[in-house]
Motif scaffolding. Structure first.
Motif, PDB file in Angstrom:
ATOM      1  N   UNK A 519      29.856  61.788   5.700  1.00  0.00           N
ATOM      2  CA  UNK A 519      29.375  61.268   4.422  1.00  0.00           C
ATOM      3  C   UNK A 519      27.882  60.992   4.520  1.00  0.00           C
ATOM      4  N   UNK A 520      27.283  60.683   3.388  1.00  0.00           N
ATOM      5  CA  UNK A 520      25.945  60.085   3.360  1.00  0.00           C
ATOM      6  C   UNK A 520      26.152  58.579   3.374  1.00  0.00           C
ATOM      7  N   UNK A 521      25.548  57.900   4.325  1.00  0.00           N
ATOM      8  CA  UNK A 521      25.815  56.476   4.499  1.00  0.00           C
ATOM      9  C   UNK A 521      25.556  55.710   3.202  1.00  0.00           C
ATOM     10  N   UNK A 522      26.577  54.986   2.766  1.00  0.00           N
ATOM     11  CA  UNK A 522      26.461  54.143   1.585  1.00  0.00           C
ATOM     12  C   UNK A 522      26.482  54.872   0.266  1.00  0.00           C
ATOM     13  N   UNK A 523      26.681  56.197   0.290  1.00  0.00           N
ATOM     14  CA  UNK A 523      26.621  56.950  -0.963  1.00  0.00           C
ATOM     15  C   UNK A 523      27.465  58.227  -0.854  1.00  0.00           C
ATOM     16  N   UNK A 524      28.783  58.052  -0.886  1.00  0.00           N
ATOM     17  CA  UNK A 524      29.667  59.205  -0.725  1.00  0.00           C
ATOM     18  C   UNK A 524      29.546  60.170  -1.905  1.00  0.00           C
ATOM     19  N   UNK A 525      29.224  59.637  -3.057  1.00  0.00           N
ATOM     20  CA  UNK A 525      29.064  60.508  -4.233  1.00  0.00           C
ATOM     21  C   UNK A 525      27.906  61.483  -4.013  1.00  0.00           C
ATOM     22  N   UNK A 526      26.827  60.991  -3.415  1.00  0.00           N
ATOM     23  CA  UNK A 526      25.693  61.868  -3.128  1.00  0.00           C
ATOM     24  C   UNK A 526      26.093  62.967  -2.140  1.00  0.00           C
ATOM     25  N   UNK A 527      26.897  62.608  -1.152  1.00  0.00           N
ATOM     26  CA  UNK A 527      27.421  63.572  -0.189  1.00  0.00           C
ATOM     27  C   UNK A 527      28.168  64.693  -0.907  1.00  0.00           C
ATOM     28  N   UNK A 528      29.050  64.325  -1.814  1.00  0.00           N
ATOM     29  CA  UNK A 528      29.826  65.326  -2.542  1.00  0.00           C
ATOM     30  C   UNK A 528      28.929  66.193  -3.418  1.00  0.00           C
ATOM     31  N   UNK A 529      27.964  65.558  -4.078  1.00  0.00           N
ATOM     32  CA  UNK A 529      27.080  66.290  -4.992  1.00  0.00           C
ATOM     33  C   UNK A 529      26.220  67.300  -4.253  1.00  0.00           C
ATOM     34  N   UNK A 530      25.623  66.891  -3.148  1.00  0.00           N
ATOM     35  CA  UNK A 530      24.698  67.762  -2.426  1.00  0.00           C
ATOM     36  C   UNK A 530      25.410  68.939  -1.778  1.00  0.00           C
ATOM     37  N   UNK A 531      26.551  68.692  -1.147  1.00  0.00           N
ATOM     38  CA  UNK A 531      27.145  69.701  -0.265  1.00  0.00           C
ATOM     39  C   UNK A 531      28.370  70.423  -0.841  1.00  0.00           C
ATOM     40  N   UNK A 532      28.985  69.888  -1.888  1.00  0.00           N
ATOM     41  CA  UNK A 532      30.254  70.457  -2.318  1.00  0.00           C
ATOM     42  C   UNK A 532      30.363  70.745  -3.813  1.00  0.00           C
ATOM     43  N   UNK A 533      29.446  70.219  -4.622  1.00  0.00           N
ATOM     44  CA  UNK A 533      29.608  70.352  -6.067  1.00  0.00           C
ATOM     45  C   UNK A 533      29.233  71.739  -6.570  1.00  0.00           C
ATOM     46  N   UNK A 534      28.202  72.356  -5.994  1.00  0.00           N
ATOM     47  CA  UNK A 534      27.732  73.641  -6.517  1.00  0.00           C
ATOM     48  C   UNK A 534      28.813  74.711  -6.429  1.00  0.00           C
ATOM     49  N   UNK A 535      29.511  74.759  -5.294  1.00  0.00           N
ATOM     50  CA  UNK A 535      30.572  75.752  -5.088  1.00  0.00           C
ATOM     51  C   UNK A 535      31.814  75.038  -4.565  1.00  0.00           C
ATOM     52  N   UNK A 536      32.691  74.552  -5.465  1.00  0.00           N
ATOM     53  CA  UNK A 536      33.889  73.831  -5.023  1.00  0.00           C
ATOM     54  C   UNK A 536      34.712  74.653  -4.024  1.00  0.00           C
ATOM     55  N   UNK A 537      35.114  73.983  -2.951  1.00  0.00           N
ATOM     56  CA  UNK A 537      35.887  74.638  -1.907  1.00  0.00           C
ATOM     57  C   UNK A 537      35.056  75.069  -0.717  1.00  0.00           C
ATOM     58  N   UNK A 538      33.732  74.893  -0.825  1.00  0.00           N
ATOM     59  CA  UNK A 538      32.832  75.320   0.250  1.00  0.00           C
ATOM     60  C   UNK A 538      31.844  74.206   0.591  1.00  0.00           C
ATOM     61  N   UNK A 539      31.463  74.143   1.874  1.00  0.00           N
ATOM     62  CA  UNK A 539      30.323  73.328   2.299  1.00  0.00           C
ATOM     63  C   UNK A 539      29.072  74.171   2.107  1.00  0.00           C
ATOM     64  N   UNK A 540      28.114  73.683   1.320  1.00  0.00           N
ATOM     65  CA  UNK A 540      26.912  74.441   0.984  1.00  0.00           C
ATOM     66  C   UNK A 540      25.771  73.981   1.900  1.00  0.00           C
ATOM     67  N   UNK A 541      25.211  74.910   2.669  1.00  0.00           N
ATOM     68  CA  UNK A 541      24.189  74.557   3.652  1.00  0.00           C
ATOM     69  C   UNK A 541      22.817  74.298   3.037  1.00  0.00           C
ATOM     70  N   UNK A 542      22.552  74.895   1.870  1.00  0.00           N
ATOM     71  CA  UNK A 542      21.210  74.830   1.302  1.00  0.00           C
ATOM     72  C   UNK A 542      20.302  75.919   1.835  1.00  0.00           C
ATOM     73  N   UNK A 543      20.852  76.815   2.658  1.00  0.00           N
ATOM     74  CA  UNK A 543      20.075  77.923   3.207  1.00  0.00           C
ATOM     75  C   UNK A 543      20.544  79.251   2.637  1.00  0.00           C
ATOM     76  N   UNK A 544      19.603  80.173   2.515  1.00  0.00           N
ATOM     77  CA  UNK A 544      19.933  81.543   2.184  1.00  0.00           C
ATOM     78  C   UNK A 544      20.255  82.315   3.448  1.00  0.00           C
ATOM     79  N   UNK A 545      21.011  83.389   3.287  1.00  0.00           N
ATOM     80  CA  UNK A 545      21.451  84.135   4.458  1.00  0.00           C
ATOM     81  C   UNK A 545      21.665  85.601   4.084  1.00  0.00           C
ATOM     82  N   UNK A 546      21.387  86.467   5.053  1.00  0.00           N
ATOM     83  CA  UNK A 546      21.655  87.904   4.900  1.00  0.00           C
ATOM     84  C   UNK A 546      22.607  88.344   6.001  1.00  0.00           C
ATOM     85  N   UNK A 547      23.575  89.153   5.636  1.00  0.00           N
ATOM     86  CA  UNK A 547      24.465  89.762   6.625  1.00  0.00           C
ATOM     87  C   UNK A 547      24.186  91.255   6.656  1.00  0.00           C
ATOM     88  N   UNK A 548      23.919  91.779   7.848  1.00  0.00           N
ATOM     89  CA  UNK A 548      23.553  93.193   7.924  1.00  0.00           C
ATOM     90  C   UNK A 548      24.784  94.083   8.084  1.00  0.00           C
TER      91      UNK A 548
END
Length: 692
Positions: A519-548
């Motif tokens: 979690x984010x200490x003292x703010x679990x809602x922020x944890x959910x918003x940052x890492x899980x809200x954009x794509x439900x079901x996935x942990x979102x890293x905030x990084x772009x990636x290419x697979x060759x």
């Protein structure tokens, strides 16, 4: 997911000698273990957990989780029902069960060559128990948060493990951060005690930590935060000078190798408030070196470590006991192919997650011998790293691409002055390494015989998530290659659809591994918003990636408003906030500009209030303001006067346009949504080209 075959051309392989003793000796073995880790995770992690002492065993599944915000609260639980103590596993278990008491835990190498100290596992255990008793004498108990603001000295490791021994939660603040940053972190985590030092030298520069600590505590008090005690280590102060008060600090801890240059250098003036300040050595002198560990539940908090947030407010990443311990230990053992006779050196600072996982927890969990380095790679000369490698016969070496690029500038001659024949494996961390730097590292430093483990991970992941394994993975320069055990990556497009085969998009993970943040200490809602809200079901890293086409993963950089400067993640919003606090600034926007050494540099656009003239004095004031609010690492490289900023009709700043301006690139793409496109030409005309 993992290819059946990997290319044999344009890749680099570990040696046959390395494969003979490696924990993972081939790509086929990696595939076998990887499939077991994702298809039978309980069985896979149970095998690793057997290496540790458990006061009680866990019940139920090894891992339980929900990654989908549409199905309820996000949670990750590991080994529920189990209890242990990480300090016990790192020290007591190694000393008593594994008979490693006389083995060196750390070779400490100070800022000055010759300033050195050797600490065995038995000595480290005694020091930790003593300081754990000190903490208890100050009323610190299980669950309390303790802030640590110290240089790279053995006592930093002692302080963090003493917290862990009694079940307290450490919050380490990088000693390069400002008083304001320290204050913010103390208040957010509601710390009950601060541990610091008088100061330290970084090369020729003196850092007065006690002065900064006092300033931070005063800021806390000014904001209504209750008074907390401050324990100070006398690291630099020499002789038998004392400060007033019943807890006056005694002489500096003895260090027989201390060089004359260090002895004669100025020492920090130490302000002393006997109502708040306590002396480390005075307290330890009367403490017992026996301290029973506090047995903790698996999901009890272990530590909080702050990382920059896209909103400008740093977020306290919370890691918990069992999962983090198991994962840090496993990644260290397999990624660096740790063997009992290794001497390992990670050049990071413990104030960052790399230092937590791969200086303290991972190495000590494996009974490893490490180098703990206080200095700079270029001090007193650019051969310092290789001198240290030869001095301690380092076999496994882990550093940042920034350091490699910086040393590349001086050519191969400073490297070739030293043998480096002990080196077996090289590693990189903090940011993707460019292929040119990879080749130099491999060819010049490693003499084409040392595989390079280019590790991708985050403060949030707790340990490596994409990485080669040195004897098993054919390496492509610049690629993080394949996932570590238990990690299931995917690449998504903007619509959240999984992309197959060669593709580029958002890097996400489909299921947890033991060491992921809770979690984010003292703010679990922020944890959910940052890492899980954009794509439900996935942990979102905030990084772009290419697979060759061969299935290799390549990290392409941050996709949010974050910058990676010298391997340190900085929030553009945090820098912007610092800039606009200046009375002359109406608005600010910060973007990254490529830098040959640091990876990214800070390019700042500032719109001034009416009647204010932009000049060098104002520029210096703005840089000073950012440095004091955040720390030296956030000092802007470029500041440009911006009469206006490119905004959409809804008022959103078009940062991609600012990035183009910062790099003097005229191909802007579609700018039809700009409210006033003429501002772009003005910014190009005002473009600040001077190198700072």
């Amino acid at each position: 997911m993992i290819p059946d075959k990997v290319p044999q051309e344009d890749v680099f392989h570990g040696s046959e000698d390395l494969k003979k003793t490696a924990h993972v000796c081939s790509f086929d073995k990696y595939k076998e273990l990887y499939m077991k880790s994702v298809e039978s995770p309980d069985e896979f992690w149970e095998d690793i957990a057997k290496d540790f002492y458990w006061k009680t065993k866990h019940t139920g599944p090894f891992l339980d989780y929900n990654f989908d915000v549409t199905k309820g609260e996000i949670y990750i639980k590991c080994m529920e029902g189990a209890s242990t103590n990480i300090c016990y596993n790192l020290l007591d278990h190694n000393v008593h069960e594994k008979k490693l008491g006389e083995k060196v835990a750390f070779y400490w190498e100070g800022n000055e060559p010759g300033d050195e100290l050797t600490v065995t596992y038995r000595e480290l255990l005694q020091k930790v128990c003593q300081f754990a008793n000190v903490l208890k004498s100050q009323g610190v108990k299980k669950g309390d948060r303790v802030s640590i603001y110290m240089p790279m000295v053995v006592e930093l490791v002692v302080a963090m493990l003493a917290c862990v021994r009694i079940g307290a939660v450490h919050s380490i603040v990088f000693a390069g951060f400002s008083a304001e940053s320290l204050c913010e972190r103390i208040m957010d985590s509601q710390c009950s005690l601060l541990i610091t030092a008088d100061g330290f030298y970084r090369g020729d520069k003196l850092i007065n930590l006690k002065l900064l600590s006092d300033e931070a505590l005063q800021k806390c008090r000014d904001k209504g935060f209750p008074v907390i005690k401050c324990i100070m280590l006398k690291h630099l102060s020499k002789g038998d000078d004392t400060s007033p008060g019943s807890q006056s600090p005694p002489a500096k801890r003895p260090c027989p190798g201390l060089q004359e240059k260090q002895r004669t250098r100025p020492v920090p003036q130490v302000p002393w408030n006997p109502e708040v300040d306590l002396c480390w050595l005075t307290l330890v002198g009367g403490a017992s070196d026996k301290c029973e560990p506090e047995w903790c539940e698996s999901e009890d908090p272990l530590f909080i470590l702050y990382t920059s947030g896209s909103t400008g407010k740093p977020k306290g990443v919370l890691h918990t006991v069992s999962g983090y311990m198991v994962y840090a230990a496993a990644t260290f053992k397999m990624v660096f192919d740790y063997q009992p006779d290794d001497v390992y050196w990670c050049t990071a600072d413990i104030g960052w997650i790399t230092g937590h996982s791969y200086i303290t927890y991972g190495p000590l969990a494996n009974g490893a011998t490490s180098v703990l380095f206080e200095g700079l790679p270029t001090y007193p000369d650019v051969g310092r790293m290789w001198a240290v490698v030869d001095k301690y016969r380092v076999t496994k070496f882990y550093t940042a691409p920034t350091a490699i690029r910086m040393l590349m500038k001086y050519g191969s001659e400073p490297v070739h002055k030293y043998k480096r024949d002990s080196l077996k494996i090289l590693g990189t961390v903090g940011e993707p390494i460019n292929p040119e730097a990879w080749q130099w590292y491999y060819t010049v430093v490693g003499e084409k015989r040392c595989p390079i483990v280019d590790t991708f991970w985050q403060t949030e992941t707790g340990g490596h998530v994409l990485t080669p394994l040195p004897a098993a993975t054919p390496m492509k320069p610049g690629s993080a290659t394949f996932p570590f055990f238990g990690v299931v990556p995917a690449i998504l497009n903007e619509s959240g659809e999984e992309l197959e085969g060669p593709s580029e998009g958002y890097l996400v993970f489909k299921q947890p591994w033991p060491g992921v943040m809770r979690t984010v200490y003292g703010n679990h809602r922020r944890f959910e918003t940052i890492y899980f809200q954009k794509f439900p079901g996935y942990y979102v890293t905030g990084d772009g990636c290419r697979r060759d086409e061969d299935g290799y993963y390549w990290i392409t950089g941050r996709i949010d408003d974050m910058l990676n400067v010298s391997g340190h993640l900085l929030s553009t919003a945090e820098v912007e906030s610092a800039l606009v606090e200046h009375e002359s600034v109406a608005e600010a926007a910060v973007v990254g500009r490529p830098h040959p050494v640091k990876g990214e540099s800070l390019y700042c656009f500032v719109t001034l209030n009416d009647g204010v003239t932009y000049n060098r004095q104002l520029e210096a004031e703005l840089k000073k303001q950012v440095r004091e609010k955040i720390g030296a690492i956030a000092t802007p490289d470029f500041i440009q006067n911006a009469p206006g900023l490119p905004k959409t009709r809804s008022g959103k700043i078009m940062r991609r346009v600012l990035r183009k301006i910062a790099c003097d690139e005229r191909e802007l793409g579609d700018i039809s949504t700009l409210a006033d496109s003429s501002v772009v030409e003005q910014l190009f005309q005002n473009r600040h080209c001077a190198t700072v």
